[in-house]
Design a protein around this motif. Sequence first.
Motif, PDB file in Angstrom:
ATOM      1  N   VAL A  72       0.840  -1.206   0.000  1.00 50.46           N
ATOM      2  CA  VAL A  72       0.000   0.000   0.000  1.00 50.46           C
ATOM      3  C   VAL A  72       0.871   1.250   0.000  1.00 50.46           C
ATOM      4  O   VAL A  72       0.627   2.197  -0.756  1.00 50.46           O
ATOM      5  CB  VAL A  72      -0.965  -0.012   1.204  1.00 50.46           C
ATOM      6  CG1 VAL A  72      -1.621   1.342   1.395  1.00 50.46           C
ATOM      7  CG2 VAL A  72      -2.011  -1.094   1.032  1.00 50.46           C
ATOM      8  N   ARG A  73       1.887   1.254   0.831  1.00 43.59           N
ATOM      9  CA  ARG A  73       2.779   2.427   0.893  1.00 43.59           C
ATOM     10  C   ARG A  73       3.516   2.634  -0.430  1.00 43.59           C
ATOM     11  O   ARG A  73       3.616   3.765  -0.935  1.00 43.59           O
ATOM     12  CB  ARG A  73       3.772   2.249   2.034  1.00 43.59           C
ATOM     13  CG  ARG A  73       4.606   3.455   2.256  1.00 43.59           C
ATOM     14  CD  ARG A  73       5.396   3.352   3.499  1.00 43.59           C
ATOM     15  NE  ARG A  73       6.221   4.549   3.608  1.00 43.59           N
ATOM     16  CZ  ARG A  73       6.727   4.996   4.698  1.00 43.59           C
ATOM     17  NH1 ARG A  73       6.535   4.354   5.817  1.00 43.59           N
ATOM     18  NH2 ARG A  73       7.452   6.080   4.714  1.00 43.59           N
ATOM     19  N   LEU A  74       4.032   1.541  -1.008  1.00 45.77           N
ATOM     20  CA  LEU A  74       4.723   1.644  -2.294  1.00 45.77           C
ATOM     21  C   LEU A  74       3.785   2.138  -3.391  1.00 45.77           C
ATOM     22  O   LEU A  74       4.171   2.971  -4.224  1.00 45.77           O
ATOM     23  CB  LEU A  74       5.322   0.292  -2.684  1.00 45.77           C
ATOM     24  CG  LEU A  74       6.521  -0.189  -1.888  1.00 45.77           C
ATOM     25  CD1 LEU A  74       6.853  -1.631  -2.236  1.00 45.77           C
ATOM     26  CD2 LEU A  74       7.718   0.704  -2.135  1.00 45.77           C
ATOM     27  N   MET A  75       2.567   1.635  -3.407  1.00 44.24           N
ATOM     28  CA  MET A  75       1.617   2.057  -4.443  1.00 44.24           C
ATOM     29  C   MET A  75       1.191   3.508  -4.256  1.00 44.24           C
ATOM     30  O   MET A  75       0.986   4.214  -5.249  1.00 44.24           O
ATOM     31  CB  MET A  75       0.406   1.127  -4.456  1.00 44.24           C
ATOM     32  CG  MET A  75       0.715  -0.248  -5.013  1.00 44.24           C
ATOM     33  SD  MET A  75       1.535  -0.222  -6.624  1.00 44.24           S
ATOM     34  CE  MET A  75       0.317   0.571  -7.619  1.00 44.24           C
ATOM     35  N   ASN A  76       1.061   3.966  -3.021  1.00 43.97           N
ATOM     36  CA  ASN A  76       0.742   5.384  -2.806  1.00 43.97           C
ATOM     37  C   ASN A  76       1.845   6.278  -3.351  1.00 43.97           C
ATOM     38  O   ASN A  76       1.575   7.307  -3.979  1.00 43.97           O
ATOM     39  CB  ASN A  76       0.495   5.667  -1.325  1.00 43.97           C
ATOM     40  CG  ASN A  76      -0.851   5.164  -0.858  1.00 43.97           C
ATOM     41  OD1 ASN A  76      -1.772   5.003  -1.653  1.00 43.97           O
ATOM     42  ND2 ASN A  76      -0.965   4.902   0.430  1.00 43.97           N
ATOM     43  N   ARG A  77       3.090   5.881  -3.123  1.00 41.51           N
ATOM     44  CA  ARG A  77       4.215   6.648  -3.677  1.00 41.51           C
ATOM     45  C   ARG A  77       4.204   6.617  -5.202  1.00 41.51           C
ATOM     46  O   ARG A  77       4.442   7.630  -5.863  1.00 41.51           O
ATOM     47  CB  ARG A  77       5.548   6.083  -3.173  1.00 41.51           C
ATOM     48  CG  ARG A  77       5.865   6.404  -1.754  1.00 41.51           C
ATOM     49  CD  ARG A  77       7.237   5.883  -1.434  1.00 41.51           C
ATOM     50  NE  ARG A  77       7.544   6.023  -0.025  1.00 41.51           N
ATOM     51  CZ  ARG A  77       8.588   5.491   0.557  1.00 41.51           C
ATOM     52  NH1 ARG A  77       9.446   4.768  -0.132  1.00 41.51           N
ATOM     53  NH2 ARG A  77       8.795   5.663   1.839  1.00 41.51           N
ATOM     54  N   PHE A  84      -1.490   9.699 -10.310  1.00 45.46           N
ATOM     55  CA  PHE A  84      -2.741   8.954 -10.194  1.00 45.46           C
ATOM     56  C   PHE A  84      -3.324   9.024  -8.785  1.00 45.46           C
ATOM     57  O   PHE A  84      -4.312   8.365  -8.496  1.00 45.46           O
ATOM     58  CB  PHE A  84      -2.542   7.487 -10.562  1.00 45.46           C
ATOM     59  CG  PHE A  84      -2.166   7.265 -11.994  1.00 45.46           C
ATOM     60  CD1 PHE A  84      -2.924   7.791 -13.010  1.00 45.46           C
ATOM     61  CD2 PHE A  84      -1.054   6.521 -12.326  1.00 45.46           C
ATOM     62  CE1 PHE A  84      -2.581   7.599 -14.327  1.00 45.46           C
ATOM     63  CE2 PHE A  84      -0.700   6.308 -13.651  1.00 45.46           C
ATOM     64  CZ  PHE A  84      -1.472   6.854 -14.657  1.00 45.46           C
ATOM     65  N   ASP A  85      -2.735   9.839  -7.925  1.00 48.32           N
ATOM     66  CA  ASP A  85      -3.236   9.939  -6.544  1.00 48.32           C
ATOM     67  C   ASP A  85      -4.537  10.727  -6.533  1.00 48.32           C
ATOM     68  O   ASP A  85      -4.850  11.467  -7.452  1.00 48.32           O
ATOM     69  CB  ASP A  85      -2.198  10.569  -5.621  1.00 48.32           C
ATOM     70  CG  ASP A  85      -1.763  11.951  -6.083  1.00 48.32           C
ATOM     71  OD1 ASP A  85      -1.823  12.217  -7.283  1.00 48.32           O
ATOM     72  OD2 ASP A  85      -1.354  12.743  -5.228  1.00 48.32           O
ATOM     73  N   GLU A  86      -5.315  10.542  -5.461  1.00 53.49           N
ATOM     74  CA  GLU A  86      -6.645  11.151  -5.379  1.00 53.49           C
ATOM     75  C   GLU A  86      -6.642  12.469  -4.612  1.00 53.49           C
ATOM     76  O   GLU A  86      -7.685  12.985  -4.293  1.00 53.49           O
ATOM     77  CB  GLU A  86      -7.609  10.170  -4.716  1.00 53.49           C
ATOM     78  CG  GLU A  86      -7.790   8.911  -5.525  1.00 53.49           C
ATOM     79  CD  GLU A  86      -8.702   7.912  -4.858  1.00 53.49           C
ATOM     80  OE1 GLU A  86      -9.275   8.223  -3.804  1.00 53.49           O
ATOM     81  OE2 GLU A  86      -8.846   6.820  -5.392  1.00 53.49           O
ATOM     82  N   GLU A  87      -5.501  12.994  -4.293  1.00 56.86           N
ATOM     83  CA  GLU A  87      -5.455  14.245  -3.526  1.00 56.86           C
ATOM     84  C   GLU A  87      -5.586  15.449  -4.403  1.00 56.86           C
ATOM     85  O   GLU A  87      -5.361  15.531  -5.520  1.00 56.86           O
ATOM     86  CB  GLU A  87      -4.154  14.315  -2.738  1.00 56.86           C
ATOM     87  CG  GLU A  87      -4.108  13.249  -1.670  1.00 56.86           C
ATOM     88  CD  GLU A  87      -2.785  13.295  -0.901  1.00 56.86           C
ATOM     89  OE1 GLU A  87      -2.026  14.271  -1.027  1.00 56.86           O
ATOM     90  OE2 GLU A  87      -2.528  12.342  -0.173  1.00 56.86           O
TER      91      GLU A  87
END
Length: 87
Positions: A72-77, A84-87
């Motif tokens: 999860v952490r690697l994919m968020n990075r 592609f992040d949702e922020e």
Amino acid sequence: MSSNNSPSKAYWKSNLRYLAVLLLIWFAVSYGAGILFREELNSIRLGGFKLGFWFAQQGSIYVFVVLIFVYVRLMNRLDKKYGFDEE
């Protein structure tokens, strides 16, 4: 394919690399520590139990859960890197 797909290809290539490495770690822990190196690990005790037995019964599950959080952490990075992040 056009050059617009290049970031997507790089994203999925990185994603597959992460998956391969994490699954290899899980396989090494579950199969290696629980089966192949069981006899050597049984000379060490953890909480009163032989370490080889512990890995076969619980250790590989704990490692799998930790690997989920690592993924999860690697994919968020990776999502942030490729936008592609949702922020």
